[in-house]
Each structure stands twice: as C-alpha cells, then as structure tokens.
Write a protein that holds these residues in place. Sequence first.
Motif, short mmCIF file in Angstrom:
data_model
loop_
_atom_site.label_atom_id
_atom_site.label_comp_id
_atom_site.label_asym_id
_atom_site.label_seq_id
_atom_site.Cartn_x
_atom_site.Cartn_y
_atom_site.Cartn_z
N ALA A 75 -43.24 2.69 -2.98
CA ALA A 75 -42.57 3.68 -3.83
C ALA A 75 -42.53 3.23 -5.28
CB ALA A 75 -41.16 3.95 -3.31
N LEU A 76 -42.24 1.95 -5.53
CA LEU A 76 -42.21 1.46 -6.91
C LEU A 76 -43.59 1.55 -7.54
CD1 LEU A 76 -40.68 0.27 -9.28
CD2 LEU A 76 -41.00 -2.01 -8.26
N ASP A 77 -44.62 1.17 -6.80
CA ASP A 77 -46.00 1.30 -7.32
C ASP A 77 -46.32 2.76 -7.64
OD1 ASP A 77 -47.48 -1.02 -7.82
OD2 ASP A 77 -47.79 -1.39 -5.68
N ARG A 78 -45.95 3.67 -6.75
CA ARG A 78 -46.22 5.09 -6.95
C ARG A 78 -45.51 5.62 -8.20
NH1 ARG A 78 -44.74 6.42 -2.24
NH2 ARG A 78 -42.62 7.04 -2.75
N ILE A 79 -44.26 5.25 -8.40
CA ILE A 79 -43.50 5.71 -9.57
C ILE A 79 -44.10 5.13 -10.85
CG2 ILE A 79 -41.26 5.59 -10.75
CD1 ILE A 79 -39.99 5.65 -7.92
N LEU A 80 -44.43 3.85 -10.85
CA LEU A 80 -45.03 3.23 -12.04
C LEU A 80 -46.38 3.87 -12.38
CD1 LEU A 80 -44.12 -0.51 -11.42
CD2 LEU A 80 -43.15 1.01 -13.16
N THR A 81 -47.15 4.22 -11.37
CA THR A 81 -48.43 4.90 -11.61
C THR A 81 -48.18 6.28 -12.22
OG1 THR A 81 -49.52 3.73 -9.81
CG2 THR A 81 -50.51 5.83 -10.49
N ARG A 82 -47.22 7.00 -11.69
CA ARG A 82 -46.89 8.34 -12.22
C ARG A 82 -46.42 8.24 -13.67
NH1 ARG A 82 -42.38 10.18 -9.08
NH2 ARG A 82 -41.03 9.50 -10.77
N LEU A 83 -45.57 7.27 -13.97
CA LEU A 83 -45.06 7.12 -15.33
C LEU A 83 -46.16 6.69 -16.30
CD1 LEU A 83 -41.59 5.45 -14.65
CD2 LEU A 83 -42.06 7.83 -15.27
N ALA A 84 -47.10 5.90 -15.82
CA ALA A 84 -48.20 5.45 -16.69
C ALA A 84 -49.11 6.62 -17.09
CB ALA A 84 -49.02 4.38 -15.99
N ARG A 85 -49.15 7.64 -16.24
CA ARG A 85 -49.99 8.81 -16.53
C ARG A 85 -49.35 9.76 -17.52
NH1 ARG A 85 -51.58 9.92 -10.30
NH2 ARG A 85 -53.17 8.30 -10.14
N THR A 86 -48.04 9.68 -17.67
CA THR A 86 -47.35 10.62 -18.58
C THR A 86 -47.08 10.01 -19.93
OG1 THR A 86 -45.19 9.97 -17.69
CG2 THR A 86 -46.26 11.90 -16.71
#
Length: 152
Positions: A141-152
């Motif tokens: 979940a932390l990896d997924r959130i960090l990936t999402r935030l890096a895209r925005t």
Amino acid sequence: MILIDADASPVKAEITEIAIRRDVRAIFVAGSYLRVADHPLIAFFAAGDAFDAADDAIAEVARPGTVTVTADVLLAERVIRAGGAALDPRGREFTETSIGDTVASRNLMHELRPGMEGMTGGQGGGQRPYGPRDRAAFKNALDRILTRLART
C-alpha cells in the motif's frame, strides 16, 4: 515525504526500507526520543509529551504530496482534510470517502466500550495480532501511494 506517527508504529523498519529505496524523506514523530536509522533521508522529531503533541506536529505539516502512517483515525482525518494521504500499519488507506464512516465507527465503539465491559467479563476483543500478511499489505500500500503521488 512520509510522516510517521511513530510512538507505537510496528512498521518503522519497513518505512525506512521503502523511503531509502524510493529516495523519499521519512520523518518519525514521537512524544520522546526514538532511535531511527542513520541515513540522510531519515529523521526524527520529538514533539514533546503534551497530549496529542505528535498528532498536532504531523497535522501541522501534512499537505498534498505527503503520506502519513498512523493507526489514529482522528489524525488520519486531519491529514486528509489538509490534502495529504493517510495509511494505517495494516495497509488500509484512509480516503475522503471512507474517513467519515471510519471516524463514526470509532466514536460509536468508544461510547459503547465502557458499557460492554460487564457483558464480556472485562475482556475486550481488539484487533488480531499484527503479522506477516499485515506487513506485506502495508509495504504494498505504501509503495502504491508513493507511486500515485509521484505521478501527480
């Protein structure tokens, strides 16, 4: 940036590992001294021993682009209202859609708990023990959130 409500967090090592691997700053916030990894991306902030001092310190710097790791539903609500992301140590992300129901459930259980002690013989249920599945769910979940935030 990852902000950690660190006093009772069972995922300090996992956060440190992910922060270093992803080159993201992680700040562990606690009421009193806590040993953290000796790495330029990892920091500790002593918030003091006042009631909710660590929560207040985290809420003050939470903003869009930050991820807060906490089991405290009320802190998660404050973080989300500030535009940040919030995640519990079991890998459940708190969202704008879910936080209202989560806070309401927490408040209901808080109100019911004193009256239910006599009915359960003084033994509460509580959560199941924290285990490897929880640890894996958190890391994903932390990896997924960090990936999402890096895209925005």
